[in-house]
Write a protein that holds these residues in place. Sequence first.
Motif, PDB file in Angstrom:
ATOM      1  N   ALA A  19      50.619  24.481  59.449  1.00 50.10           N
ATOM      2  CA  ALA A  19      51.881  24.629  58.718  1.00 50.10           C
ATOM      3  C   ALA A  19      53.027  24.986  59.654  1.00 50.10           C
ATOM      4  O   ALA A  19      54.151  24.517  59.481  1.00 50.10           O
ATOM      5  N   VAL A  20      52.755  25.818  60.658  1.00 49.33           N
ATOM      6  CA  VAL A  20      53.815  26.204  61.590  1.00 49.33           C
ATOM      7  C   VAL A  20      54.246  24.994  62.402  1.00 49.33           C
ATOM      8  O   VAL A  20      55.440  24.791  62.662  1.00 49.33           O
ATOM      9  N   GLY A  21      53.281  24.163  62.789  1.00 48.99           N
ATOM     10  CA  GLY A  21      53.629  22.948  63.531  1.00 48.99           C
ATOM     11  C   GLY A  21      54.578  22.073  62.727  1.00 48.99           C
ATOM     12  O   GLY A  21      55.564  21.545  63.251  1.00 48.99           O
ATOM     13  N   TYR A  23      39.072  40.325  46.759  1.00 50.15           N
ATOM     14  CA  TYR A  23      38.121  39.322  47.202  1.00 50.15           C
ATOM     15  C   TYR A  23      38.736  37.944  46.994  1.00 50.15           C
ATOM     16  O   TYR A  23      39.126  37.602  45.878  1.00 50.15           O
ATOM     17  N   GLY A  24      38.838  37.176  48.046  1.00 45.04           N
ATOM     18  CA  GLY A  24      39.376  35.829  47.928  1.00 45.04           C
ATOM     19  C   GLY A  24      38.284  34.887  47.471  1.00 45.04           C
ATOM     20  O   GLY A  24      37.244  34.781  48.113  1.00 45.04           O
ATOM     21  N   LEU A  25      38.518  34.196  46.373  1.00 42.29           N
ATOM     22  CA  LEU A  25      37.449  33.376  45.807  1.00 42.29           C
ATOM     23  C   LEU A  25      37.418  31.975  46.360  1.00 42.29           C
ATOM     24  O   LEU A  25      36.371  31.365  46.474  1.00 42.29           O
ATOM     25  N   GLU A  26      38.580  31.432  46.652  1.00 47.22           N
ATOM     26  CA  GLU A  26      38.616  30.032  47.101  1.00 47.22           C
ATOM     27  C   GLU A  26      39.513  29.923  48.310  1.00 47.22           C
ATOM     28  O   GLU A  26      40.365  30.768  48.525  1.00 47.22           O
ATOM     29  N   ASN A  27      39.360  28.850  49.044  1.00 44.82           N
ATOM     30  CA  ASN A  27      40.258  28.525  50.152  1.00 44.82           C
ATOM     31  C   ASN A  27      40.295  29.584  51.227  1.00 44.82           C
ATOM     32  O   ASN A  27      41.260  29.675  51.970  1.00 44.82           O
ATOM     33  N   LEU A  32      52.137  29.535  54.300  1.00 49.23           N
ATOM     34  CA  LEU A  32      51.651  28.892  55.517  1.00 49.23           C
ATOM     35  C   LEU A  32      50.143  28.708  55.445  1.00 49.23           C
ATOM     36  O   LEU A  32      49.611  27.642  55.771  1.00 49.23           O
ATOM     37  N   SER A  33      49.450  29.751  55.023  1.00 48.29           N
ATOM     38  CA  SER A  33      47.988  29.639  54.952  1.00 48.29           C
ATOM     39  C   SER A  33      47.552  28.644  53.902  1.00 48.29           C
ATOM     40  O   SER A  33      46.566  27.934  54.081  1.00 48.29           O
ATOM     41  N   LEU A  34      48.274  28.589  52.794  1.00 46.13           N
ATOM     42  CA  LEU A  34      47.894  27.637  51.740  1.00 46.13           C
ATOM     43  C   LEU A  34      48.008  26.214  52.246  1.00 46.13           C
ATOM     44  O   LEU A  34      47.120  25.389  52.021  1.00 46.13           O
ATOM     45  N   PHE A  35      49.104  25.922  52.925  1.00 49.07           N
ATOM     46  CA  PHE A  35      49.219  24.558  53.434  1.00 49.07           C
ATOM     47  C   PHE A  35      48.180  24.284  54.505  1.00 49.07           C
ATOM     48  O   PHE A  35      47.598  23.203  54.563  1.00 49.07           O
ATOM     49  N   SER A  36      47.936  25.263  55.352  1.00 49.88           N
ATOM     50  CA  SER A  36      46.956  25.031  56.419  1.00 49.88           C
ATOM     51  C   SER A  36      45.578  24.793  55.848  1.00 49.88           C
ATOM     52  O   SER A  36      44.830  23.963  56.363  1.00 49.88           O
ATOM     53  N   ARG A  50      55.133  26.565  42.130  1.00 50.28           N
ATOM     54  CA  ARG A  50      54.092  25.576  41.894  1.00 50.28           C
ATOM     55  C   ARG A  50      52.897  26.275  41.267  1.00 50.28           C
ATOM     56  O   ARG A  50      52.825  27.486  41.254  1.00 50.28           O
ATOM     57  N   GLN A  51      51.958  25.507  40.801  1.00 53.27           N
ATOM     58  CA  GLN A  51      50.806  26.112  40.164  1.00 53.27           C
ATOM     59  C   GLN A  51      49.890  26.809  41.146  1.00 53.27           C
ATOM     60  O   GLN A  51      49.037  27.581  40.772  1.00 53.27           O
ATOM     61  N   GLU A  52      50.049  26.510  42.416  1.00 52.01           N
ATOM     62  CA  GLU A  52      49.069  27.069  43.340  1.00 52.01           C
ATOM     63  C   GLU A  52      49.458  28.450  43.797  1.00 52.01           C
ATOM     64  O   GLU A  52      50.606  28.817  43.841  1.00 52.01           O
ATOM     65  N   GLY A  53      48.491  29.140  44.163  1.00 53.39           N
ATOM     66  CA  GLY A  53      48.684  30.445  44.777  1.00 53.39           C
ATOM     67  C   GLY A  53      47.338  30.777  45.341  1.00 53.39           C
ATOM     68  O   GLY A  53      46.457  29.942  45.401  1.00 53.39           O
ATOM     69  N   ALA A  54      47.144  31.998  45.726  1.00 49.34           N
ATOM     70  CA  ALA A  54      45.832  32.367  46.242  1.00 49.34           C
ATOM     71  C   ALA A  54      44.970  32.846  45.090  1.00 49.34           C
ATOM     72  O   ALA A  54      45.443  33.501  44.182  1.00 49.34           O
TER      73      ALA A  54
END
Lengths: 257, 492
Positions: free
Chosen positions: B453-455, B216-220, B127-131, B185-189
């Motif tokens: 994403a929830v919407g 530590y979150g580096l991106e997004n 959800l967060s990735l799409f948002s 998919r290739q994406e993740g956090a």
Amino acid sequence: MAAPRASLRLVAPVWNGGTSGIRGLSRAVDPEGSPRKGRTLLRFLADRFYDVEAVREYLLQKQVLKVLQKNRSFTYIKERYGPYVAGAYFILKQGGAVKFQDKEWMRPNGRGLSGELWKLREVPVEAVDASGCAINYQGLDNLLALKELQSLSLQCCPHVDDWCLSRLHQLANSLRELSLAGCPRISERGLACLHHLQNLRRLDISDLPAVSNPGLTQILVEEMLPNCEVLGADWAQGLKLGPEEQTRDTASSPIPA
Amino acid sequence: MLRRALRLGLGPGLLGRGLGTHREGSTLAWDGKVSEIKKKIQSILPGGAWSPLCDTSHLPPEHSDVVIVGGGVLGLSVAYWLKRLEKQQGAIRVLVVERDHTYSQASTVLSVGGIRQQFSLPENIQLSLFSVEFLRNINEYLAVVDDPPLDLQFNPSGYLFLASEEGATIMENNVKVQRPTHFSRQEGAKVCLMSPEQLQKKFPWINTEGVALASYGLENEGWFDPWCLLQGLRRKVQSMGVLFCHGEVTRFVSSSNHMETTSGEKVTLRRIHEVHVKVDRSQEYQPVECAIVVIAAGAWSGQIAELAGIGKGPPGTLQGTRLPVEPRKRYVYLWHCPQGPGLEAPLVADPSGAYFRREGLGNNYLGGYSPTEEEEPDPGNLEVDHDFFQEKVWPHLARRVPAFETLKVRRAWAGYYDYNTFDQNGVVGPHPLVVNMYFATGFSGHGLQQAPAVGRAVAEVMLEGRFQTIDLSPFLFSRFYLGEKAQEHCII
């Protein structure tokens, strides 16, 4: 709305004959005055007729798609020739310049790309000059594969924004020189994520219109990257002169208040 | 009179009996239409019921396909995706009912505005990735011709979660779930784990005492301006034809249907037919006939669900299962600290539960602390308790960042979490018994970052009947009855 109504455009409008291509983009983001009359009529029509609104939305979509098309990823070239050639091809296609290790700068000549490019499979790319190119977040994929990149110039790129800067941490090991001068969408929030680039020695952040406080930002970035030489705004820019200094400096260059 | 004469003339006498029945049928229908027209004319003429001075334009429309209760970021997101995913343009009439147009108590605008992918449940991560992708391309999604582009003021500075010895293994497991290898998919956090030494080197202003591991979150990841998102959604949604109504939902009129399951159990299914919307500061209300109701009322969703009769039944049955969403008050403090962390400071979340982030360029910081169950403040109003900062928040902050020992609180405010007391995760999707009611609420502090994403998920369930892009089945209402907790370990 109280904010100036800069219309949502990615490239300069077709009927505005003067600014053509990508170079005129930086100007197009600011509110413009000249095609006022044409714009007002279109706005009037779009407010009243669904067809006109649909046509305008379609044209807007087309512009968006054009930028996306420029930033597609070249997977075939990447598989066949390696990431360095793919990245170089991408930059040359966009109109930038590439320098491979121990070679001269390669620029796109009018007749197409030189044949030598395809032979440089194992040679890493050392420097990229992408000034004025329409690189966006997706297109940056091609650049981030160049793991030995030492110098990157993104001057006056109209689509490079804070999100793109947050991706540059992948080049932290090798990047020594970075130039972001003149990019209209970069603000101090994006500059905050440059702290990953610990090997950076030269950073150019001059002339960023979206940065709210250039002098203060310069100081904070210098504190954040102690080993780096930060070129940009003078720290006194943005400070108001005292009354006696004002009378003394009337003849010198104007300081923005 | 002429009508009657014509009818007599064209009666059986003229055209024969064979056509008599057919003609009688059509004369009856024609009669009905005539009397309707007569009634209308009589009401318009002076002395009739219709009064041109009585204006009903301030009332919501009488019919609407979908009524969304709550006009915050979740409600507007559902409205946006409904209009975007509908098969034919203009096919669905959507009405958004919002009680307070100034959004003075809405959780959306009082929120700290952070967005992260560092969750433990894969659904939350997706959800967060799409948002975040939605926010990045917000000017393509929410573009309105001739309006200026939106500037979300996104700070991509990332989240830094600190874990003590006990929490270190959980954090490692979470990071494994968050990284790209877990997803098809290739994406993740993009999250990196740091030891205390690396942490000290990177952020010298942190005191790493008691920290075993940091992620530590580096991106997004970072924070943005929620008001801008709300206004952007509002503007776009209005341009797509969604109607807004300033009013409060006071009643649901529904009908019941008693049915039996295949095993012979008796079930009462209900369907909502009308929503009574009361106009602000007045006793006037409008019964809006609707096909579907979406509850996105944030902290007050529990009350709205009770109005709809959810939870009225013997405890332990599906009918008696309430919606466990209630308002919880959370404080946010803004302070100034001249020697504090610099431009690179991420949103730091201490193992004790305190968190802070940088705000602007002037050495100002925002932060807060989630109280334990016993210390929960009374959610009756949004008054700020400054002693809470002195006693609960400051000690943890000063311990973690020694520079924060000298700070000065400039401002503070309070906002509500739409707190899901069951498992602190959102409630999404249809209700098993009330057939045409959907939920999009209960996100307990991470609703803003998952709203786009929830919407989309709720719109998909409403239009297609099932989740298509992100499967949110663990977040359905039925889990309250079945007792299946979708527990999230990374809650601030």
